[in-house]
Write an enzyme that holds these catalytic residues in place. Structure first.
Site, PDB file in Angstrom:
ATOM      1  N   LYS A 193      35.534  71.727  38.580  1.00  0.00           N
ATOM      2  CA  LYS A 193      35.442  73.093  39.115  1.00  0.00           C
ATOM      3  C   LYS A 193      36.257  73.157  40.406  1.00  0.00           C
ATOM      4  CE  LYS A 193      31.875  76.524  40.330  1.00  0.00           C
ATOM      5  NZ  LYS A 193      30.424  76.754  40.462  1.00  0.00           N
TER       6      LYS A 193
ATOM      7  N   SER B 206      28.685  80.545  37.850  1.00  0.00           N
ATOM      8  CA  SER B 206      30.062  80.604  38.278  1.00  0.00           C
ATOM      9  C   SER B 206      30.937  79.458  37.734  1.00  0.00           C
ATOM     10  CB  SER B 206      30.107  80.571  39.808  1.00  0.00           C
ATOM     11  OG  SER B 206      29.552  79.373  40.296  1.00  0.00           O
TER      12      SER B 206
ATOM     13  N   SER C  39      24.476  78.057  38.407  1.00  0.00           N
ATOM     14  CA  SER C  39      25.878  78.115  37.956  1.00  0.00           C
ATOM     15  C   SER C  39      26.354  76.984  37.063  1.00  0.00           C
ATOM     16  CB  SER C  39      26.805  78.192  39.156  1.00  0.00           C
ATOM     17  OG  SER C  39      26.826  79.511  39.626  1.00  0.00           O
TER      18      SER C  39
HETATM   19  N1  GLN Z   1      24.895  83.513  40.086  1.00  0.00           N
HETATM   20  C1  GLN Z   1      24.367  83.025  41.316  1.00  0.00           C
HETATM   21  C2  GLN Z   1      25.152  83.621  42.468  1.00  0.00           C
HETATM   22  O1  GLN Z   1      25.943  84.444  42.232  1.00  0.00           O
HETATM   23  C3  GLN Z   1      24.399  81.536  41.337  1.00  0.00           C
HETATM   24  C4  GLN Z   1      25.699  80.978  41.714  1.00  0.00           C
HETATM   25  C5  GLN Z   1      25.756  79.493  41.755  1.00  0.00           C
HETATM   26  O2  GLN Z   1      24.860  78.785  41.290  1.00  0.00           O
HETATM   27  N2  GLN Z   1      26.812  78.999  42.359  1.00  0.00           N
HETATM   28  O3  GLN Z   1      24.994  83.285  43.604  1.00  0.00           O
END
Ligand code: GLN
Length: 460
Positions: A59, A134, A158
């Site tokens: 990532k 994400s 994410s």
């Molecule tokens: N969807 C969540 C957010 O937007 C989690 C994101 C993540 O785990 N990096 O913050």
């Protein structure tokens, strides 16, 4: 579409592996957009070690020395990492091969990978749908044979949510199992690197390599059991000694009928096994989303203050520091990141911090205590990974709150630091994947992985 496991590469020559990966990337990636940059793997020389020549994707918020680490943000579009993340060093020292940097929501804020400043990743199982986020690029790469496994980051779900949307496994360990050195900070007290793969065996193998105490991340620790987890043990005794908590109703959380039906089906299957299944109601679960968005935004606003146009490459030269700051941030950050910075600044501002930030912290402490008490009676907990199956591209992008609720079942694990694994379990009537999540108490990662591997084998 061929899903690759670490074992499927064993015994193959490095050239054969390179050929497979290059072929799969050129066949799938022009449509899927999983990679922000696929590396020139021809430069990779024969690897030695436990993961010799095993191809993995990273990532784009995890640093790889000398390569760009953009966090899918204009702000860091040309930023080259001066050092490699601790976990990258570990994987490279066991001979693994990096295939490239994967797309993500900007600074890991989002649930669909549509917040990337550069491109939108599609779900490899149906290109009209999002891959989740994400870590959507990492999930899509694993699900379409463009690598054997991938690293993601899980601050509120994410790793698990995109794993569920792409029909693969996603593991978020206990806070501290993997060092965060070299992971670009979003919400430091929730952030954990996680692993996305096509089998639990692979997750265990990769985790055993990555886990260690890092002198530069004082929250990291050595988990001896995990470190020594070479192979998962298959034995019925994990069922005899384990108690699993399940829920009867999803109070306060809107869950789609497909997910509810799958969940009930799995609970039914568990009840038929030689396993103690008990009903629980996870404490404060309905408050997890508001709590998460107060605390994660507060930490994000503080962590992202470093991008001021002075310390990092992207800047908009201006007559005064004030103008430089405003222009750099105005053009460097996308909409969602700005929203989080404003929210985080608001909830920590004088006059409001007692009402929001401090209250949320008190609730976090209470949550930790309540789950500790719950886990003194059960070993594992079963929840859906997501409240809905994958949704269409564009469907939630203009409704941030609907997007935030994608993580209704995942954020509480980050709030209290416990480990969780998302398992591909079912498909919805459209053929899209549905994931289920097993969670355990802190530092019970090996039990969790062993239990889940046995469970998956039983379910087959
Ligand atoms: N969807 C969540 C957010 O937007 C989690 C994101 C993540 O785990 N990096 O913050």
């Amino acid at each position: 579409m061929k899903k690759l496991t670490i074992d499927s590469f064993r015994g193959k020559s490095v050239d054969e592996i390179k050929k497979t990966i290059k072929k799969n990337i050129s066949a799938a990636d022009p449509k899927i957009n999983a990679y922000l940059e696929a590396f020139d793997i021809d430069k990779f020389e024969q690897g030695k070690g436990l993961l010799a020549n095993i191809p993995f994707a990273v990532k784009d918020n995890i640093l790889i020395k000398g390569m760009i680490s953009s966090c899918a943000s204009r702000m860091l579009a040309d930023y080259k990492a001066p050092y490699s993340a601790f976990v990258i060093e570990k994987l490279l020292s066991e001979g693994a091969m990096i295939t490239g940097r994967t797309n993500m929501d900007e600074f890991a804020m989002g649930s669909s990978t549509e917040n990337s400043a550069f491109m939108t990743t599609k779900n490899p199982l149906n290109e009209e749908y999002v891959p989740g986020g994400s870590s959507g690029g990492s999930a899509a790469a694993v699900a379409s044979g463009m690598c054997a496994f991938a690293l993601g980051s899980d601050t509120g779900g994410s790793v698990r949510q995109p794993a569920a949307f792409c029909g693969i496994y996603g593991y978020k360990p206990t806070y501290g199992v993997f060092s965060r050195r070299g992971l670009v900070a979003y919400c430091s007290s929730f952030d954990q690197i996680g692993v996305l793969a096509n089998s639990i065996e692979d997750i265990a193998m990769v985790s055993s390599v990555m886990n260690d105490k890092d002198p530069y991340d004082l929250t990291s620790y050595l988990d001896r059991e995990l470190k020594e987890l070479g192979k998962i043990k298959y034995t019925d005794s994990v069922f005899k000694s384990g108690i699993i908590g399940v829920v009867n109703t999803f109070e306060g959380i809107p869950v789609s009928p497909e997910i509810e039906a799958s969940y009930k089906k799995l609970v039914g299957e568990l009840r038929k096994m030689n396993l103690e299944v008990v009903n629980i109601s996870p404490p404060f679960l309905e408050y997890a989303i508001p709590l998460y968005y107060v605390l994660s935004a507060a930490e994000a606003a503080s962590n992202l203050a470093r991008f001021d146009g002075v310390k990092y490459a992207f800047n908009k030269r201006s007559a005064s520091y004030q103008k430089l700051l405003m222009k750099t941030r105005g053009e460097g950050f996308g909409r969602e990141v700005k929203r989080r910075i404003m929210l985080g600044t608001f909830v920590t501002s004088s006059g409001y911090k007692d009402e929001f930030y401090k209250k949320a912290n008190r609730l976090r402490t209470n949550m930790k205590k309540s789950y500790d008490a719950l886990f003194s009676n059960i070993d594992y907990m079963l929840l859906p990974t997501t409240p809905t199956p994958p949704f269409k591209l564009g469907e939630k992008i203009d409704d941030p709150v609907a997007m935030y609720y994608s993580d209704a079942f995942t954020t509480f694990a980050n709030i209290i630091g416990i480990p969780a694994l998302s398992i591909p379990y079912d498909t919805d009537p459209k053929g899209l994947p549905i994931g289920m999540q097993v969670l355990s108490n802190v530092k019970r990662d090996v039990d969790l992985l062993t239990f889940c591997a046995n469970l998956v084998r039983k379910l087959k």
